[in-house]
Scaffold this motif. Structure first.
Motif, short mmCIF file in Angstrom:
data_model
loop_
_atom_site.label_atom_id
_atom_site.label_comp_id
_atom_site.label_asym_id
_atom_site.label_seq_id
_atom_site.Cartn_x
_atom_site.Cartn_y
_atom_site.Cartn_z
N ALA A 171 -7.33 11.41 4.89
CA ALA A 171 -6.17 11.44 4.22
C ALA A 171 -5.88 12.25 3.00
O ALA A 171 -4.86 12.69 2.67
N PHE A 175 -3.91 15.45 3.91
CA PHE A 175 -2.47 15.23 3.88
C PHE A 175 -2.22 14.94 2.38
O PHE A 175 -1.06 14.80 2.01
N ILE A 233 2.47 7.44 9.06
CA ILE A 233 2.36 8.85 9.35
C ILE A 233 4.07 9.52 8.56
O ILE A 233 3.92 10.20 8.15
N PHE A 236 3.48 9.47 5.07
CA PHE A 236 2.78 11.12 4.58
C PHE A 236 3.71 12.23 4.62
O PHE A 236 3.53 12.99 3.77
N ILE A 237 4.38 12.28 5.76
CA ILE A 237 5.27 13.17 5.86
C ILE A 237 6.14 13.44 4.66
O ILE A 237 6.69 14.61 4.17
N SER A 240 4.93 14.68 1.66
CA SER A 240 4.62 16.25 1.77
C SER A 240 5.78 16.81 1.51
O SER A 240 5.92 17.85 0.74
N LEU A 258 -1.37 19.29 6.10
CA LEU A 258 -0.03 18.52 6.29
C LEU A 258 1.09 19.47 5.63
O LEU A 258 2.12 19.96 6.26
N VAL A 277 4.25 17.67 14.12
CA VAL A 277 3.54 17.46 12.95
C VAL A 277 2.86 16.19 13.01
O VAL A 277 1.84 15.96 12.52
N ALA A 278 3.93 15.10 13.51
CA ALA A 278 3.56 13.80 13.38
C ALA A 278 2.23 13.54 14.51
O ALA A 278 1.20 12.87 14.26
N ASN A 280 0.04 15.73 15.08
CA ASN A 280 -1.28 16.04 14.48
C ASN A 280 -1.76 15.26 13.26
O ASN A 280 -2.98 15.44 13.01
N VAL A 281 -0.86 14.63 12.62
CA VAL A 281 -1.30 13.78 11.68
C VAL A 281 -2.11 12.62 12.26
O VAL A 281 -3.27 12.15 11.79
#
Length: 486
Positions: A171, A175, A233, A236-237, A240, A258, A277-278, A280-281
């Motif tokens: 993480a 991320f 997730i 996190f996105i 970012s 990320l 993207v999600a 691959n997170v």
């Protein structure tokens, strides 16, 4: 492509057909399902490889498999991905059905190629080096957690703690998020991640999709965990995106994986979107948590059971860093014996002792003509435990990886036999980071603690359990903190 496995154009003449292969006797409807324990199914298939040879056949329900244990054929099949060989289609269907976004782990074809380029850039060794201070902070938290347990004389549940370590590490590194599960006893994302791989494996191997007809309590808990992971997730996105908005200069030099994925997804013609993207997170969370943590657990177990190896590894760590010196990226790179211990652990206890594959075209595997659509059970560990490839193959001997050129050269020479990170175009993109995490954890452990015991609940040898990945069951670690002076 060589003669071991190739598409139909330019094929050697096959000597056998799939129907000619030996294998265990199957029953109507269930096939060989009655002969395997799903939680240790890899062991049953490995036993068939020893009994019937490197090519054999078996059936699980209505699905027919060719078992392949020949390392040359396996290496060739790996090189034919993704065009000629893919993961089983059932895996992708169930992954999507569970509500999980698709990343490089599951994606195929052009989608995989687009995502792979995006992910590989973030796992470049130079980028991982930049993340090293964050990894140090996570290792310090693990040290604090274990110091507290040692002071109180408590046995440490090894895998759960190592999974907290790897979740926190991935993480932070990938991320830029401080989830800090190591200093929390509340419900954490790791508790939800732990449900996904076992459920995925159970559904892929199930002869009937009962969950589609009846929602059992376990299915409802899984749905709740998937929702919790999706929420994390999304968080996190969102974090970012906020960083990129507040600091536009980050777009030219993304600070983590990320950030890089979001910048890449926004480029014209990228073919990538937020779902990629999600996906691959999620892939980084699952692969980064489960695989590295299980390898570390096995490695600590082996070191405790081999005092000479433990003493040599500790001497190497103390010689490099002293009793209280700060770990460094450069110093970890010089821990050749510790790295050899990691390679030897992965040879004996790979987290993926098998791969489930599906052929995309008519193929000759070894001397067997195999039609398109056939399922392949790639028996990845069989040759690694064969004395023909490794002298004393059943023994834990890290020194076997120490050639004149060091561990990297020795590992390269054996890659066609021991392939813990896979091989070919779909080789694990996070392998460099995984080895670095292992070295950080083991160096911290050997520098700061004495290992008093690594026990199983019944006191017997550690038992292997297959839940998509393979792990030891119930290891408990007992430690004593080392004095400052050596």
């Amino acid at each position: 492509m060589d003669q071991r496995a190739s598409p139909t154009h330019g094929l050697p003449v096959a000597q056998r057909r799939l129907a000619d292969l030996p294998g265990p006797r199957a029953l109507p409807i269930i096939g060989n399902l009655h002969q395997v324990d799903r939680s240790a199914m890899h062991l049953s298939v490995e036993a068939w490889a020893r009994q019937y040879g490197p090519y054999f056949r078996f059936r699980i329900g209505d699905r027919r498999f060719i078992g392949v244990a020949d390392p040359e054929a396996l290496s060739t099949l790996m090189r034919d991905r993704p065009a000629g060989v893919r993961r089983g289609a059932k895996l992708e269907r169930i992954w999507i059905e569970m509500g999980l976004p698709v990343g490089v782990f599951v994606a195929e074809g052009e989608a995989w190629k687009r995502q792979r380029r995006m992910v590989m850039a973030g796992f470049d060794p130079a980028h991982v080096r930049e993340y090293f201070p964050a990894l140090q902070r996570v290792a310090t938290r693990l040290q604090g957690r274990w110091s507290k347990a040692a002071a109180q004389g408590q046995a440490i549940p090894l895998q759960p703690d190592l999974m907290r370590f790897t979740v926190d590490a991935i993480a932070g590194l990938a991320f830029g998020a401080e989830v800090n599960t190591l200093e929390s006893d509340a419900e954490v994302i790791q508790a939800h991640l732990d449900k996904i791989f076992p459920a995925l494996f159970n559904r892929v191997m199930a002869p009937l999709p009962i969950w589609r007809w009846v929602k059992r309590p376990a299915d409802r808990r899984l749905d709740q965990s998937v929702a919790a992971v999706q929420l994390a997730i999304a968080g996190f996105i969102a974090q970012s995106r906020a960083r990129l908005l507040a600091e536009p200069e980050r777009r030219a030099k993304p600070a983590n994986l990320l950030d890089a994925m979001l910048v890449a997804s926004e480029a014209d013609g990228s073919g990538l979107d937020d779902a990629d993207v999600a996906g691959n997170v999620l892939t980084m969370l699952l692969a980064g948590e489960d695989t590295t943590a299980n390898t570390l657990a096995w490695m600590i177990y082996f070191l405790h059971r081999h005092p000479e190896a433990l003493a040599r590894a500790r001497a190497e760590v103390l010689g490099e860093f002293g009793a209280r010196g700060e770990l460094s990226h450069e110093g970890l790179g010089r821990l050749d014996y510790v790295e050899a211990c990691a390679h030897e652990t992965m040879r004996l206890k790979p987290v993926a002792p098998f791969l489930g594959l599906q052929l995309e075209h008519d193929t000759v595997v070894g001397d067997v003509a195999v039609p398109r659509g056939t399922l392949v059970w790639a028996v990845m560990r069989h040759a690694s435990l064969d004395d023909a490839h490794f002298a004393g193959a059943a023994s834990f001997r890290p020194e076997r990886w120490l050639g004149d050129g060091g561990p990297a050269q020795a590992a390269s020479s054996a890659k066609r036999v021991s392939m813990p990170f896979g091989a070919g175009p779909r080789v694990c993109p996070g392998r460099y980071l995984a080895l670095l995490e292992m070295k950080v954890c083991i160096a911290m452990l050997l520098q700061r603690f004495e290992v008093l015991g690594v026990d199983t609940p019944d006191g017997a040898a550690a038992r292997e359990q297959l839940q998509f990945t393979m792990s030891p069951v119930g290891l408990r670690l007992r430690l004593r903190e080392r004095a400052a002076a050596v």
